[in-house]
Design a protein around this motif. Structure first.
Motif, PDB file in Angstrom:
ATOM      1  N   ILE A 173       0.902  -1.191  -0.080  1.00  0.00           N
ATOM      2  CA  ILE A 173      -0.031  -0.209  -0.176  1.00  0.00           C
ATOM      3  C   ILE A 173       0.912   1.738   0.391  1.00  0.00           C
ATOM      4  O   ILE A 173       1.213   1.086   0.784  1.00  0.00           O
ATOM      5  N   ALA A 174       1.107   2.614  -0.883  1.00  0.00           N
ATOM      6  CA  ALA A 174       1.996   3.018  -1.165  1.00  0.00           C
ATOM      7  C   ALA A 174       0.453   4.443  -0.323  1.00  0.00           C
ATOM      8  O   ALA A 174      -0.925   4.450  -0.202  1.00  0.00           O
ATOM      9  N   VAL A 175       1.278   5.077   0.583  1.00  0.00           N
ATOM     10  CA  VAL A 175       1.126   5.751   1.549  1.00  0.00           C
ATOM     11  C   VAL A 175       1.874   7.002   1.245  1.00  0.00           C
ATOM     12  O   VAL A 175       2.436   7.727   1.452  1.00  0.00           O
ATOM     13  N   ASP A 176       1.232   8.960   1.039  1.00  0.00           N
ATOM     14  CA  ASP A 176       1.236   9.673   1.459  1.00  0.00           C
ATOM     15  C   ASP A 176       1.625   9.894   2.204  1.00  0.00           C
ATOM     16  O   ASP A 176       0.777  10.477   3.031  1.00  0.00           O
ATOM     17  N   ALA A 177       3.382  10.362   2.935  1.00  0.00           N
ATOM     18  CA  ALA A 177       3.254  10.220   4.380  1.00  0.00           C
ATOM     19  C   ALA A 177       3.131  11.407   4.812  1.00  0.00           C
ATOM     20  O   ALA A 177       3.366  12.568   6.033  1.00  0.00           O
ATOM     21  N   MET A 178       3.604  12.595   3.462  1.00  0.00           N
ATOM     22  CA  MET A 178       3.422  13.655   3.635  1.00  0.00           C
ATOM     23  C   MET A 178       1.573  14.596   3.790  1.00  0.00           C
ATOM     24  O   MET A 178       2.130  16.231   4.071  1.00  0.00           O
ATOM     25  N   GLY A 179       0.753  13.646   3.410  1.00  0.00           N
ATOM     26  CA  GLY A 179      -0.382  14.663   3.065  1.00  0.00           C
ATOM     27  C   GLY A 179      -0.898  13.883   5.108  1.00  0.00           C
ATOM     28  O   GLY A 179      -0.764  13.792   5.735  1.00  0.00           O
ATOM     29  N   GLY A 180      -1.658  15.398   5.066  1.00  0.00           N
ATOM     30  CA  GLY A 180      -2.754  15.569   6.295  1.00  0.00           C
ATOM     31  C   GLY A 180      -2.585  17.379   6.727  1.00  0.00           C
ATOM     32  O   GLY A 180      -1.165  17.793   7.078  1.00  0.00           O
ATOM     33  N   TRP A 193       2.327  -4.613   3.649  1.00  0.00           N
ATOM     34  CA  TRP A 193       3.701  -3.540   3.367  1.00  0.00           C
ATOM     35  C   TRP A 193       3.117  -2.390   2.756  1.00  0.00           C
ATOM     36  O   TRP A 193       2.220  -2.051   2.124  1.00  0.00           O
ATOM     37  N   PHE A 194       4.433  -1.316   3.178  1.00  0.00           N
ATOM     38  CA  PHE A 194       3.948   0.114   3.003  1.00  0.00           C
ATOM     39  C   PHE A 194       4.755   0.286   2.328  1.00  0.00           C
ATOM     40  O   PHE A 194       6.595   0.368   2.991  1.00  0.00           O
ATOM     41  N   LEU A 195       4.978   1.327   1.346  1.00  0.00           N
ATOM     42  CA  LEU A 195       6.130   2.427   1.137  1.00  0.00           C
ATOM     43  C   LEU A 195       5.385   3.856   1.469  1.00  0.00           C
ATOM     44  O   LEU A 195       4.072   4.371   0.372  1.00  0.00           O
ATOM     45  N   LEU A 196       6.198   3.967   1.625  1.00  0.00           N
ATOM     46  CA  LEU A 196       6.144   6.037   2.485  1.00  0.00           C
ATOM     47  C   LEU A 196       6.304   6.345   1.811  1.00  0.00           C
ATOM     48  O   LEU A 196       7.811   6.677   1.165  1.00  0.00           O
ATOM     49  N   VAL A 197       5.793   7.816   1.179  1.00  0.00           N
ATOM     50  CA  VAL A 197       6.363   8.317   0.625  1.00  0.00           C
ATOM     51  C   VAL A 197       6.523   9.665   0.214  1.00  0.00           C
ATOM     52  O   VAL A 197       5.770  10.270   1.419  1.00  0.00           O
ATOM     53  N   GLY A 198       7.809  10.638   0.601  1.00  0.00           N
ATOM     54  CA  GLY A 198       7.777  11.624   0.962  1.00  0.00           C
ATOM     55  C   GLY A 198       9.150  11.752   1.330  1.00  0.00           C
ATOM     56  O   GLY A 198       9.548  11.527   0.797  1.00  0.00           O
ATOM     57  N   ASP A 199       9.655  13.431   2.045  1.00  0.00           N
ATOM     58  CA  ASP A 199      10.824  13.036   2.468  1.00  0.00           C
ATOM     59  C   ASP A 199      12.000  12.239   2.925  1.00  0.00           C
ATOM     60  O   ASP A 199      11.202  11.995   4.085  1.00  0.00           O
ATOM     61  N   GLU A 200      11.986  11.783   2.589  1.00  0.00           N
ATOM     62  CA  GLU A 200      13.297  10.045   2.775  1.00  0.00           C
ATOM     63  C   GLU A 200      14.012  10.950   4.118  1.00  0.00           C
ATOM     64  O   GLU A 200      13.691   9.333   4.890  1.00  0.00           O
ATOM     65  N   VAL A 201      14.243  11.392   4.130  1.00  0.00           N
ATOM     66  CA  VAL A 201      14.700  12.313   5.951  1.00  0.00           C
ATOM     67  C   VAL A 201      14.232  11.865   7.046  1.00  0.00           C
ATOM     68  O   VAL A 201      14.118  11.597   7.860  1.00  0.00           O
ATOM     69  N   ALA A 202      12.523  12.757   6.555  1.00  0.00           N
ATOM     70  CA  ALA A 202      11.975  13.139   7.225  1.00  0.00           C
ATOM     71  C   ALA A 202      11.211  12.008   8.093  1.00  0.00           C
ATOM     72  O   ALA A 202      10.932  11.643   9.333  1.00  0.00           O
ATOM     73  N   LEU A 244       7.125  -0.794  12.330  1.00  0.00           N
ATOM     74  CA  LEU A 244       6.979  -0.083  10.735  1.00  0.00           C
ATOM     75  C   LEU A 244       7.620  -0.035   9.695  1.00  0.00           C
ATOM     76  O   LEU A 244       8.133  -0.349   8.181  1.00  0.00           O
ATOM     77  N   ARG A 245       9.226   0.225  10.261  1.00  0.00           N
ATOM     78  CA  ARG A 245      10.765   0.730   9.775  1.00  0.00           C
ATOM     79  C   ARG A 245      10.599  -1.487   8.692  1.00  0.00           C
ATOM     80  O   ARG A 245      11.341  -0.705   7.910  1.00  0.00           O
ATOM     81  N   ALA A 246      10.325  -2.035   9.951  1.00  0.00           N
ATOM     82  CA  ALA A 246      11.031  -3.758   9.057  1.00  0.00           C
ATOM     83  C   ALA A 246       9.462  -3.438   7.945  1.00  0.00           C
ATOM     84  O   ALA A 246       9.924  -4.804   7.163  1.00  0.00           O
ATOM     85  N   ALA A 247       8.381  -3.419   8.327  1.00  0.00           N
ATOM     86  CA  ALA A 247       7.694  -3.411   7.174  1.00  0.00           C
ATOM     87  C   ALA A 247       7.224  -2.741   5.881  1.00  0.00           C
ATOM     88  O   ALA A 247       6.345  -2.714   5.745  1.00  0.00           O
ATOM     89  N   SER A 248       8.156  -1.471   5.897  1.00  0.00           N
ATOM     90  CA  SER A 248       8.245  -0.939   4.405  1.00  0.00           C
ATOM     91  C   SER A 248       8.885  -0.320   4.157  1.00  0.00           C
ATOM     92  O   SER A 248      10.424  -0.657   4.651  1.00  0.00           O
ATOM     93  N   GLU A 249       9.264   0.297   2.951  1.00  0.00           N
ATOM     94  CA  GLU A 249      10.449   1.146   2.123  1.00  0.00           C
ATOM     95  C   GLU A 249      10.038   2.700   2.022  1.00  0.00           C
ATOM     96  O   GLU A 249       8.659   2.597   2.253  1.00  0.00           O
ATOM     97  N   ILE A 250      10.500   3.378   2.030  1.00  0.00           N
ATOM     98  CA  ILE A 250      10.539   4.594   1.532  1.00  0.00           C
ATOM     99  C   ILE A 250      11.114   5.418   0.051  1.00  0.00           C
ATOM    100  O   ILE A 250      12.469   4.778  -0.402  1.00  0.00           O
ATOM    101  N   VAL A 251       9.949   5.782  -0.662  1.00  0.00           N
ATOM    102  CA  VAL A 251       9.893   6.005  -1.398  1.00  0.00           C
ATOM    103  C   VAL A 251      10.089   7.867  -2.183  1.00  0.00           C
ATOM    104  O   VAL A 251       9.496   8.573  -1.043  1.00  0.00           O
ATOM    105  N   HIS A 252      11.694   8.497  -1.888  1.00  0.00           N
ATOM    106  CA  HIS A 252      11.423   9.984  -1.489  1.00  0.00           C
ATOM    107  C   HIS A 252      10.672  10.813  -3.016  1.00  0.00           C
ATOM    108  O   HIS A 252      10.731  10.508  -3.957  1.00  0.00           O
TER     109      HIS A 252
END
Length: 352
Positions: free
Chosen positions: A7-14, A36-45, A56-64
Motif C-alpha cells: 500500500i502506497a501512503v502519502d506520508a506528507m499529507g494531512g 507492506w507499505f511504501l511511505l512516500v515523501g521526504d526520505e530524511v523526515a 513499521l520500519r521493518a515492514a515498509s520502504e521509503i520512496v522519496h
C-alpha cells in the motif's frame, strides 16, 4: 512479497503532519497481517519519524518525493508538479503496479485530478465517483456517492454509480445484497427529475445483480439505516454531506452549551455522560474515514485531512479490504453483466 500486498501512503499529507500519518500506518499494520507499505515523501523526515515505530520500519520502504501538495493549491497547479509530489508519486506507484492502492490525506481536488489522469477510467465507466461510508442508526454504515466529483450527471452515470457503490458496500461493509436507493425529493415514483426517474427505471431491471434496488430516499432518511448505498450527483451529494456534518457539529455544540448553562445542567451531564460518550463514539468521523475514487483502473483512497491516528488506520484498512476483495474486478464484472442485460433487452440508455 507480491505487489498486491503493498500500500502506497502519502506520508506528507494531512493537517497534523508526518507523525500522525506514521502512527496511523503503524496502527493499521497491527490489524492487517501481510501488508507492506511504501511511505512516500521526504526520505530524511520519514526515516527520522520511523524511529518511534520500529515495527513499521521493518515492514515498509521509503520512496522519496521532494515536494508536497498544499491544501489550498489549485488542482491545475498541482498537476504540473505531480511527478515530484508525495501524492503524485504514491498514485504513480499504483499505475506502475508497484502498489495495489494509494492512500492520502491531502488536497481532494488535486488527488482526483492526478488519479484520473494517471490511472484512467475503467472500460465502461464514464466518470469516477467519490464514495464514502457514513454513520447510521442501522447495523452498518451507509455508502454514499457521488460526494463531489461530478456536479452534473445523466441517468447512465447514476446507474454506473449504483453498480460501483454496491460493489464497494459488499467489499467494505461485508454485505451480500446491498440495498441501493437514489437520493430524491420524494419517495413516490413520479417525483424528481427526468434523469433520476430514468435511472430508477433502469435499476429496477437490474435484479440479476448482487444488489437490491429500493427506489428513492429523501434527505431526512440518510442516516436511518434503511438502505446501504445512496446514489446521487456530486452537487447534491456534497451538499447533503456538508449539511449532515454541520448538523452533527450543531447538535454537539448545542449539547455542550446546554450542559454548561447551570450547576444543575452540569450535574445532569455527569449522570448522562455514558450516553453522551456513546453518541460521540458512534459519530466519530475517524471511525468512518476513507473515501474512494470509484471507476478508476486502480484503488485510490482519500483520508480526511484532519484525521487522527485512528482515522488514518481506518482509511488504510478500507484500502486493504478493497485490494483483498479485488474491488476493481468486481465492479467490472457487475457492469458487464448489467450492460449484457440491457443489450439483450434492447435498452440503449446504459450500454456502451
Amino acid at each position: 512479497m507480491p505487489d498486491s500486498d503493498w500500500i502506497a501512503v502519502d506520508a506528507m499529507g494531512g493537517d497534523d503532519g508526518l507523525q500522525v500519518m506514521l502512527a496511523g500506518v503503524a496502527r493499521a499494520r497491527a490489524t492487517a497481517e501481510g501488508i507492506w507499505f511504501l511511505l512516500v515523501g521526504d526520505e530524511v523526515a520519514i526515516a527520522r519519524g520511523l524511529d518511534a515505530h520500529p515495527g513499521l520500519r521493518a515492514a515498509s520502504e521509503i520512496v522519496h518525493a521532494p515536494e508536497t501538495v498544499s491544501s489550498a493549491e489549485k488542482p491545475s497547479v498541482a498537476m504540473r508538479r505531480a511527478k515530484k509530489t508525495s501524492m503524485g508519486v504514491a498514485i504513480d506507484l499504483v499505475k506502475r503496479g508497484r502498489a495495489a492502492a494509494a492512500v492520502s490525506s491531502g488536497n481532494t481536488g488535486a488527488m482526483m485530478a492526478m488519479a484520473k489522469l494517471s490511472l484512467r477510467m475503467m472500460p465502461g465507466i464514464d466518470r469516477p465517483a467519490l464514495a464514502a461510508p457514513l454513520p447510521t442508526l442501522g447495523d452498518n454504515d451507509v455508502v454514499m456517492l457521488d460526494l463531489g466529483a461530478n456536479a452534473e450527471c445523466d441517468a447512465r452515470n447514476l446507474v454506473q454509480f449504483a453498480v460501483m457503490g454496491a460493489a464497494f458496500a459488499r467489499t467494505v461493509l461485508d454485505l451480500d445484497l446491498p440495498r441501493v436507493a437514489l437520493l430524491n425529493i420524494g419517495s413516490e415514483d413520479q417525483k424528481g427529475t427526468d434523469t433520476i426517474r430514468e435511472a430508477s427505471m433502469l435499476l429496477r431491471e437490474a435484479g440479476h445483480l448482487p444488489m437490491r434496488f429500493d427506489g428513492f430516499i429523501e434527505g431526512d432518511r440518510l442516516s436511518r439505516g434503511e438502505v446501504d448505498v445512496i446514489v446521487c450527483d456530486g452537487f447534491s451529494g456534497n451538499i447533503a454531506l456538508k449539511t449532515a456534518e454541520g448538523t452533527a457539529r450543531f447538535v454537539a455544540d448545542l449539547l455542550k452549551r446546554a450542559f454548561r448553562s447551570s450547576v444543575r445542567s452540569k450535574l445532569g451531564f455527569l449522570i448522562s455522560r455514558p450516553a453522551t460518550e456513546l453518541l460521540r463514539d458512534h459519530l466519530d468521523p475517524n471511525k468512518h474515514n476513507g473515501a474512494v475514487f470509484l471507476g478508476l483502473n486502480g484503488i485510490v483512497v482519500k483520508s480526511h485531512g484532519g484525521a487522527n491516528e485512528l482515522g488514518v488506520a481506518t482509511a488504510i484498512g478500507n484500502a486493504v479490504k478493497m485490494v483483498r476483495h479485488d474491488l476493481t474486478r468486481r465492479i467490472a464484472e457487475d457492469l458487464n453483466r448489467f450492460e449484457a442485460m440491457t443489450d439483450l433487452g434492447g435498452e440503449t440508455g446504459v450500454a456502451a
